[in-house]
Design a protein around this motif. Structure first.
Motif, PDB file in Angstrom:
ATOM      1  N   PHE A 143       9.884  -3.194  21.023  1.00  0.00           N
ATOM      2  CA  PHE A 143       8.773  -3.953  21.576  1.00  0.00           C
ATOM      3  C   PHE A 143       8.237  -3.387  22.879  1.00  0.00           C
ATOM      4  N   LEU A 144       7.278  -2.514  22.777  1.00  0.00           N
ATOM      5  CA  LEU A 144       6.463  -2.137  23.922  1.00  0.00           C
ATOM      6  C   LEU A 144       7.261  -1.791  25.169  1.00  0.00           C
ATOM      7  N   ASP A 145       8.240  -0.900  25.018  1.00  0.00           N
ATOM      8  CA  ASP A 145       9.085  -0.545  26.151  1.00  0.00           C
ATOM      9  C   ASP A 145       8.346   0.244  27.219  1.00  0.00           C
ATOM     10  N   LEU A 146       7.121   0.646  26.928  1.00  0.00           N
ATOM     11  CA  LEU A 146       6.377   1.396  27.933  1.00  0.00           C
ATOM     12  C   LEU A 146       6.016   0.528  29.136  1.00  0.00           C
ATOM     13  N   PHE A 147       6.040  -0.793  28.991  1.00  0.00           N
ATOM     14  CA  PHE A 147       5.646  -1.651  30.096  1.00  0.00           C
ATOM     15  C   PHE A 147       6.741  -1.754  31.137  1.00  0.00           C
ATOM     16  N   GLN A 148       6.344  -1.819  32.393  1.00  0.00           N
ATOM     17  CA  GLN A 148       7.283  -2.002  33.482  1.00  0.00           C
ATOM     18  C   GLN A 148       7.434  -3.471  33.854  1.00  0.00           C
ATOM     19  N   LEU A 149       6.748  -4.353  33.155  1.00  0.00           N
ATOM     20  CA  LEU A 149       6.857  -5.778  33.383  1.00  0.00           C
ATOM     21  C   LEU A 149       7.541  -6.426  32.189  1.00  0.00           C
ATOM     22  N   GLY A 150       8.035  -7.648  32.412  1.00  0.00           N
ATOM     23  CA  GLY A 150       8.650  -8.363  31.308  1.00  0.00           C
ATOM     24  C   GLY A 150       7.610  -8.829  30.318  1.00  0.00           C
ATOM     25  N   VAL A 151       7.755  -8.459  29.052  1.00  0.00           N
ATOM     26  CA  VAL A 151       6.797  -8.810  28.013  1.00  0.00           C
ATOM     27  C   VAL A 151       7.529  -9.541  26.892  1.00  0.00           C
ATOM     28  N   VAL A 152       7.013 -10.706  26.517  1.00  0.00           N
ATOM     29  CA  VAL A 152       7.611 -11.523  25.464  1.00  0.00           C
ATOM     30  C   VAL A 152       6.524 -11.904  24.472  1.00  0.00           C
ATOM     31  N   ALA A 153       6.809 -11.794  23.190  1.00  0.00           N
ATOM     32  CA  ALA A 153       5.892 -12.255  22.152  1.00  0.00           C
ATOM     33  C   ALA A 153       6.416 -13.580  21.609  1.00  0.00           C
ATOM     34  N   ILE A 154       5.554 -14.601  21.598  1.00  0.00           N
ATOM     35  CA  ILE A 154       5.944 -15.922  21.121  1.00  0.00           C
ATOM     36  C   ILE A 154       4.893 -16.458  20.159  1.00  0.00           C
ATOM     37  N   SER A 157       1.020 -13.765   9.833  1.00  0.00           N
ATOM     38  CA  SER A 157       0.841 -13.958   8.394  1.00  0.00           C
ATOM     39  C   SER A 157       1.217 -15.365   7.950  1.00  0.00           C
ATOM     40  N   ASP A 158       2.081 -16.065   8.732  1.00  0.00           N
ATOM     41  CA  ASP A 158       2.454 -17.428   8.367  1.00  0.00           C
ATOM     42  C   ASP A 158       1.484 -18.464   8.921  1.00  0.00           C
ATOM     43  N   GLY A 159       0.395 -18.009   9.555  1.00  0.00           N
ATOM     44  CA  GLY A 159      -0.624 -18.921  10.042  1.00  0.00           C
ATOM     45  C   GLY A 159      -0.424 -19.419  11.450  1.00  0.00           C
ATOM     46  N   LEU A 160       0.723 -19.138  12.059  1.00  0.00           N
ATOM     47  CA  LEU A 160       0.975 -19.577  13.430  1.00  0.00           C
ATOM     48  C   LEU A 160       0.240 -18.691  14.421  1.00  0.00           C
ATOM     49  N   ALA A 161      -0.244 -19.298  15.488  1.00  0.00           N
ATOM     50  CA  ALA A 161      -0.865 -18.515  16.552  1.00  0.00           C
ATOM     51  C   ALA A 161       0.215 -17.715  17.270  1.00  0.00           C
ATOM     52  N   SER A 162      -0.149 -16.551  17.780  1.00  0.00           N
ATOM     53  CA  SER A 162       0.813 -15.721  18.494  1.00  0.00           C
ATOM     54  C   SER A 162       0.259 -15.381  19.870  1.00  0.00           C
ATOM     55  N   PHE A 163       1.170 -15.151  20.805  1.00  0.00           N
ATOM     56  CA  PHE A 163       0.800 -14.944  22.191  1.00  0.00           C
ATOM     57  C   PHE A 163       1.670 -13.842  22.804  1.00  0.00           C
ATOM     58  N   MET A 164       1.087 -13.123  23.743  1.00  0.00           N
ATOM     59  CA  MET A 164       1.835 -12.183  24.557  1.00  0.00           C
ATOM     60  C   MET A 164       1.975 -12.786  25.948  1.00  0.00           C
ATOM     61  N   VAL A 165       3.208 -12.890  26.425  1.00  0.00           N
ATOM     62  CA  VAL A 165       3.490 -13.461  27.737  1.00  0.00           C
ATOM     63  C   VAL A 165       4.037 -12.366  28.639  1.00  0.00           C
ATOM     64  N   ILE A 166       3.423 -12.189  29.792  1.00  0.00           N
ATOM     65  CA  ILE A 166       3.893 -11.222  30.778  1.00  0.00           C
ATOM     66  C   ILE A 166       4.528 -11.987  31.931  1.00  0.00           C
ATOM     67  N   LEU A 167       5.756 -11.637  32.251  1.00  0.00           N
ATOM     68  CA  LEU A 167       6.504 -12.270  33.326  1.00  0.00           C
ATOM     69  C   LEU A 167       6.604 -11.294  34.492  1.00  0.00           C
ATOM     70  N   VAL A 168       6.324 -11.760  35.698  1.00  0.00           N
ATOM     71  CA  VAL A 168       6.382 -10.833  36.827  1.00  0.00           C
ATOM     72  C   VAL A 168       6.603 -11.585  38.125  1.00  0.00           C
ATOM     73  N   ASP A 169       7.395 -10.987  39.005  1.00  0.00           N
ATOM     74  CA  ASP A 169       7.505 -11.445  40.380  1.00  0.00           C
ATOM     75  C   ASP A 169       6.343 -10.845  41.146  1.00  0.00           C
ATOM     76  N   PRO A 170       5.360 -11.633  41.576  1.00  0.00           N
ATOM     77  CA  PRO A 170       4.157 -11.064  42.202  1.00  0.00           C
ATOM     78  C   PRO A 170       4.446 -10.302  43.487  1.00  0.00           C
ATOM     79  N   GLN A 171       5.560 -10.572  44.130  1.00  0.00           N
ATOM     80  CA  GLN A 171       5.879  -9.890  45.382  1.00  0.00           C
ATOM     81  C   GLN A 171       6.361  -8.467  45.162  1.00  0.00           C
ATOM     82  N   GLN A 172       6.650  -8.113  43.918  1.00  0.00           N
ATOM     83  CA  GLN A 172       7.178  -6.783  43.634  1.00  0.00           C
ATOM     84  C   GLN A 172       6.152  -5.870  42.988  1.00  0.00           C
TER      85      GLN A 172
END
Length: 323
Positions: free
Chosen positions: A141-152, A230-245
């Protein structure tokens, strides 16, 4: 003694300059491996499909005639074992999430990325397969990102997350994985449930930023609505970050992510650096009245209504993927 069969890696890219660079550097970086190079996806498809000793394919996402995603789709039908690496950019995040979920793409890298980094990632996966180790989190899952990324999905059930997100959850008391493999925030960000489940009479927002704060601990979220699964559920990408960093992202990334014009992105970047509107306007070279007009449009596009919210939203975006 039977000689060990060398690892064979296929490179598929219509950019002949990049392919030539890979040819020059491949043998030096991995002398014990073999490389095969294809300038068009059709010849690559024929070769990779019929040559099981090609264990990995590094594919450009944008090619004429057949896109990288289309090629990956064809290859996955006959090569379940193939390690597929995709070269892409931030603007292709929607395609990236689809490919991870449906095509089993192992990893994405921005273009250009150092060849040694790409080969190192493939080597890690080959080692993992040899050792038949179990990983607690999907590496695809998108290891190129330096921020926390979660798909829900709309129930906040987690389908993918990267190592950075796991680290955020390990160190933060504001977010965790629930007993039902769901993403749990404490406290729940104001407006998040409304964003995930909009009223039927309102068009759903594409993206929105949120912030959590408790006992001086802070966490910023950026949530982007993706295509339905494909199951009809909406999907989202969530980015988690400490803004001070985080440092303010690049202007091009702000344009890609929020749909800003270049002038709006320049103003947004300066505001994210902590400058006042007057100071930012002067550096961008626009009048104060123009800056106020731009700011209203920026607020609307990013989904905020105050400058502190704007700063948190911008600092929650993905850092520049451009060299």
């Amino acid at each position: 003694m039977v000689a060990k069969t060398p690892v064979r890696i296929a490179f598929v890219d219509d950019d002949e300059n990049l392919l030539s660079s890979h040819r020059r550097n491949f043998g030096r970086l991995m002398p014990e491996w073999d490389g095969v190079f294809f300038g068009d996806p059709f010849s690559a498809q024929d070769a990779i499909t019929t040559q099981p000793n090609i264990v990995a394919a590094v594919i450009d996402i944008h090619m004429p005639g057949m896109t990288g995603l289309e090629l990956a789709t064809h290859l996955r039908k006959t090569r379940d074992d193939l390690i597929i690496v995709m070269l892409t950019g931030y603007a292709d995040l929607q395609s990236a999430l689809m490919a991870v979920n449906e095509l089993g793409v192992y990893r994405f890298y921005p273009k250009p990325t150092n060849l040694q980094t790409i080969l190192g990632g493939i080597a890690d996966e080959l080692k993992r397969r040899d050792e038949q180790s179990e990983e607690s989190l999907p590496t695809a899952f998108l290891d190129l990102f330096q921020l926390g990324v979660v798909a829900i999905d709309e129930t906040q059930t987690i389908s993918h997350m990267n190592a950075q997100a796991a680290e955020v959850m390990r160190t933060s008391s504001l977010v965790r994985i629930g007993t039902q493999n769901n993403l749990v925030f404490t406290p729940m960000p104001d407006g998040l449930d409304h964003f995930l489940h909009p009223p039927t009479n309102l068009a759903p927002r594409r993206q929105q930023s949120f912030s959590l704060e408790h006992d001086e601990e802070k966490l910023s979220l950026f949530v982007r609505r993706m295509d339905k699964r494909s199951d009809g559920l909406a999907s989202f990408m969530v980015i988690l970050v400490d803004p001070q960093q985080q440092c303010p992202p690049a202007i091009d990334d702000l344009m890609d992510l929020f749909g800003l014009t270049r002038s709006e992105a320049k103003l947004t970047q300066k505001l994210a650096e902590g400058l006042s509107l007057d100071q930012a306007a002067e550096l961008v070279g626009i009048s104060h009245s123009s800056a106020r007009t731009y700011l209203k449009t920026i607020f609307s596009k990013i989904g905020v209504n105050r400058q502190p919210q704007l700063m948190k939203a911008v600092l929650s975006t993905i850092p520049s993927l451009r060299s």
